[in-house]
Design an enzyme around this catalytic site. Sequence first.
Site, short mmCIF file in Angstrom:
data_model
loop_
_atom_site.label_atom_id
_atom_site.label_comp_id
_atom_site.label_asym_id
_atom_site.label_seq_id
_atom_site.Cartn_x
_atom_site.Cartn_y
_atom_site.Cartn_z
N CYS A 182 0.76 -1.26 -0.09
CA CYS A 182 0.06 -0.03 -0.42
C CYS A 182 0.81 1.34 0.00
CB CYS A 182 -1.01 -0.01 1.13
SG CYS A 182 -0.57 1.07 2.60
N LEU A 183 0.16 2.25 -0.58
CA LEU A 183 1.06 3.48 -0.79
C LEU A 183 1.62 4.15 0.40
CD1 LEU A 183 -0.76 5.33 -3.80
CD2 LEU A 183 1.30 3.75 -3.58
#
Length: 283
Positions: A182-183
């Site tokens: 995930c970012l």
Amino acid sequence: MQSVSADPVSERIRELEEIVAPRGSALVAFSGGVDSSLALAIAARALPEGRVLAVTSNNETYLPSELDLARDFAASLGVEHLVVNTRELDDPNYASNPTNRCYFCKSTLYSDLAKLAEEKGYACVVDGANKDDEGDYRPGRKAAKELGVVSPLSEAGVGKDEVREMAKRLGLPSWDKPALACLSSRFPYGQEITPEKLTQVARAEEFMRREGFRQVRVRHHGEIARLEVGPTELERAFAEREKITAELLDAGFLYVTLDLAGYKSGSLNAALKKGKKSLPVIS
């Protein structure tokens, strides 16, 4: 799907099916990565038709291009696919980015998915965690265990290499897909995560992927973008530095650097390994 002949890989696939089948039905936390794709494919094989639901959390920490791929894959399996927004950034415990940030993310995600599973009549929540996830620093695994998430890959002792081997055998298009966390994993611990910063990272990484780079991380160090690419792609990234720099500056960074060590999973955990006592943690 391809047929599976009797061999060690087939036996491992069957072992995973035997872990999932007794549940009768399952809601699968599905990001579209190779791990959750394998978990979803196993559930689709092991459970009756109509008794598997794939759910993807689409929020600021998820690359937009991944959503269409996730939809297409679920459709190829004949599995219903729902998209939800679990709004992790609304939790200050998460947005402040402590070292155990992932715990708060997964607590929110799995709590919401457990409620959804109960509402829709699915027996359990399944995720794609594998054996190798147990050895790394993964606070999110604590949340999964607290909330009773079923992790068939981890339960069977299946590691990352074996995941790809089985995914390839089953003909999954993601079998050789680069890892994609995930970012929020692009931010050093203690640096606040905001929608605006996530947009910067997403824009930069989507650009790099459109340019054909396979393994990419744009680490957000305030005004500085630290670009990680696969070791075999370093020479090309340097050769195209003017084009890359122009795009990342336009995305809102002031400076752009290329990490000479290349891509390394969890590189921001280096601060943990050095034992920095100033790193934030929320209990």
